[in-house]
Design a protein around this motif. Structure first.
Motif, PDB file in Angstrom:
ATOM      1  N   SER A 215       0.815  -1.211   0.000  1.00 34.84           N
ATOM      2  CA  SER A 215       0.000   0.000   0.000  1.00 34.84           C
ATOM      3  C   SER A 215       0.847   1.257   0.000  1.00 34.84           C
ATOM      4  CB  SER A 215      -0.947   0.020   1.218  1.00 34.84           C
ATOM      5  OG  SER A 215      -0.225  -0.139   2.430  1.00 34.84           O
ATOM      6  N   GLY A 216       0.203   2.352  -0.445  1.00 39.48           N
ATOM      7  CA  GLY A 216       0.810   3.669  -0.410  1.00 39.48           C
ATOM      8  C   GLY A 216      -0.072   4.611   0.385  1.00 39.48           C
ATOM      9  N   TRP A 217       0.550   5.473   1.185  1.00 40.41           N
ATOM     10  CA  TRP A 217      -0.177   6.384   2.079  1.00 40.41           C
ATOM     11  C   TRP A 217       0.450   7.770   2.017  1.00 40.41           C
ATOM     12  CZ3 TRP A 217      -3.922   4.371   5.673  1.00 40.41           C
ATOM     13  CH2 TRP A 217      -4.033   2.967   5.687  1.00 40.41           C
ATOM     14  N   ILE A 218      -0.369   8.799   2.309  1.00 36.61           N
ATOM     15  CA  ILE A 218       0.131  10.130   2.585  1.00 36.61           C
ATOM     16  C   ILE A 218      -0.061  10.385   4.078  1.00 36.61           C
ATOM     17  CG2 ILE A 218      -0.060  12.592   2.125  1.00 36.61           C
ATOM     18  CD1 ILE A 218       0.906  11.006  -0.279  1.00 36.61           C
ATOM     19  N   GLY A 223      -0.915  14.479  11.235  1.00 36.35           N
ATOM     20  CA  GLY A 223      -0.738  13.095  11.654  1.00 36.35           C
ATOM     21  C   GLY A 223      -1.794  12.143  11.134  1.00 36.35           C
ATOM     22  N   ASP A 224      -2.644  12.609  10.202  1.00 36.79           N
ATOM     23  CA  ASP A 224      -3.657  11.720   9.638  1.00 36.79           C
ATOM     24  C   ASP A 224      -3.071  10.884   8.515  1.00 36.79           C
ATOM     25  OD1 ASP A 224      -3.451  14.121   8.103  1.00 36.79           O
ATOM     26  OD2 ASP A 224      -5.179  13.442   6.929  1.00 36.79           O
ATOM     27  N   GLY A 282      -5.669   3.899  14.871  1.00 36.84           N
ATOM     28  CA  GLY A 282      -5.384   3.233  16.133  1.00 36.84           C
ATOM     29  C   GLY A 282      -4.012   3.567  16.704  1.00 36.84           C
ATOM     30  N   ALA A 283      -3.576   2.740  17.655  1.00 31.94           N
ATOM     31  CA  ALA A 283      -2.313   2.988  18.359  1.00 31.94           C
ATOM     32  C   ALA A 283      -1.111   2.936  17.416  1.00 31.94           C
ATOM     33  CB  ALA A 283      -2.146   1.973  19.487  1.00 31.94           C
ATOM     34  N   VAL A 284      -1.105   1.994  16.474  1.00 26.55           N
ATOM     35  CA  VAL A 284       0.016   1.904  15.530  1.00 26.55           C
ATOM     36  C   VAL A 284       0.068   3.149  14.657  1.00 26.55           C
ATOM     37  CG1 VAL A 284       0.939   0.629  13.555  1.00 26.55           C
ATOM     38  CG2 VAL A 284       0.100  -0.609  15.548  1.00 26.55           C
ATOM     39  N   GLY A 285      -1.085   3.612  14.190  1.00 33.00           N
ATOM     40  CA  GLY A 285      -1.127   4.828  13.398  1.00 33.00           C
ATOM     41  C   GLY A 285      -0.605   6.033  14.160  1.00 33.00           C
TER      42      GLY A 285
END
Length: 326
Positions: A215-218, A223-224, A282-285
């Motif tokens: 996966s790819g994320w911004i 912090g979102d 969640g906590a990991v995020g």
């Protein structure tokens, strides 16, 4: 009468004079390290003995990079951190790390080309598929970008080229493997995400192609976590480009065009991180957003990629890029 050096008055004046504190002694070393854990780390993290993989002594348990990439004008354009860490399960069972990543910059300095690849664990030789897809694949994308704009990249034919490469290489390196992609996939297969990011301008265009559950994320200013494809096992109103792992394509994935600005980060990851991350709330995020709001030290980044959390023992790979402020 003025006091002389030998007089009692002179001695008293000397006693009243300001004294300079001795300079603090420079310590011989500095620093400390505590392994990262999010929530309950589970018992395996302290009990697993990382086993040596006799068949692949040349393949490290962990690889990492920490670099600054210049743009076409020779000015620093982006900071990159990357790490691939063998998971607890593979460490315990003496299996090779099956994840991989690759980084390339085009000859004109205009684009950064990246890949994270997750070898399918059911295939004994899937680490080879991940290596070829990551390294040969980014080399081919770099070649294509010499005469093709990112918007015009021929993704379907490129993915077919990668699939054919895996089939061909499998025939040369693994005994008894034929030329049928489905047969090859039983021995080796890989999910992956490719990314091409512009290295000039303020708002950087990013082109993503995902096969499977990488996966790819911004990672935004606040912090979102903004997923660039459907989140695994979650209802997210984003087009899913998940398909079977290469060399088998059961559907034609579509590229995603997005952008990343200074103060944000583009993060590519395998599901070893994506699964515990979930939708990022969640906590990991929260842990990764706090850790990766700015580029950490390269060794620290690798340690964060390898955080402990109960029941998550897969290989972990992440590539993160922070655009420089203009």
């Amino acid at each position: 009468m003025a006091g002389t050096p030998g007089s009692s008055l002179g001695a008293a004046a000397a006693a009243d004079a300001p004294r300079h504190a001795a300079a603090p002694e420079t310590p011989e070393w500095q620093g400390d390290f505590t392994p990262y854990a999010v929530g309950d780390p589970g018992r395996a993290v302290s009990r697993v003995r990382p086993a040596y993989v006799t068949a692949y002594p040349q393949r490290p348990d962990t690889i990492l990079d920490g670099i600054v990439v210049d743009g076409p004008d020779g000015v620093p354009s982006a900071t990159v951190r990357a790490a691939s860490v063998r998971g607890l399960s593979h460490r315990h069972y003496a299996r090779v790390r099956q994840d991989d990543y690759a980084l390339r910059v085009t000859a004109d300095g205009r684009y950064l080309v990246m890949c994270v690849a997750d070898g399918v664990s059911s295939g004994e030789h899937s680490h080879l598929a991940a290596w070829w897809a990551a390294h040969d694949g980014t080399d081919e994308l770099r070649r294509l970008l010499a005469h093709t704009r990112p918007d015009d990249l021929p993704w379907p034919s490129f993915l077919a080229w990668v699939a054919d490469l895996i089939v061909k290489q499998a025939g040369e390196h693994v005994d008894g493997v034929g030329s049928d992609p489905r047969e090859v996939a039983r021995h080796m297969a890989t999910a992956l995400t490719y990314a091409v990011m512009e290295l000039e301008g303020e708002e950087r265009a990013v082109h993503l192609m995902t096969v499977g559950d990488t996966s790819g994320w911004i990672l935004g200013h606040d912090g979102d976590w903004r997923p660039q494809q459907a989140v695994k096992n979650a209802d997210v109103d984003i087009h899913s480009s998940a398909v079977s792992a290469l060399p088998v394509l059961s559907a034609t994935p579509r590229p995603v065009r997005t952008s990343v600005a200074p103060g944000e980060a583009l993060v590519l990851m395998t599901d070893g991180i994506g699964d515990p991350l979930g939708n990022g709330s969640g906590a990991v995020g929260r842990f990764l957003a706090s850790s990766w709001g700015e580029p950490p030290a390269d060794l620290e980044f690798a340690a964060q990629v390898g955080f402990a959390r109960r029941s998550f023992d897969d290989d972990r790979t992440a590539v993160a890029i922070w655009p420089a402020h203009p």
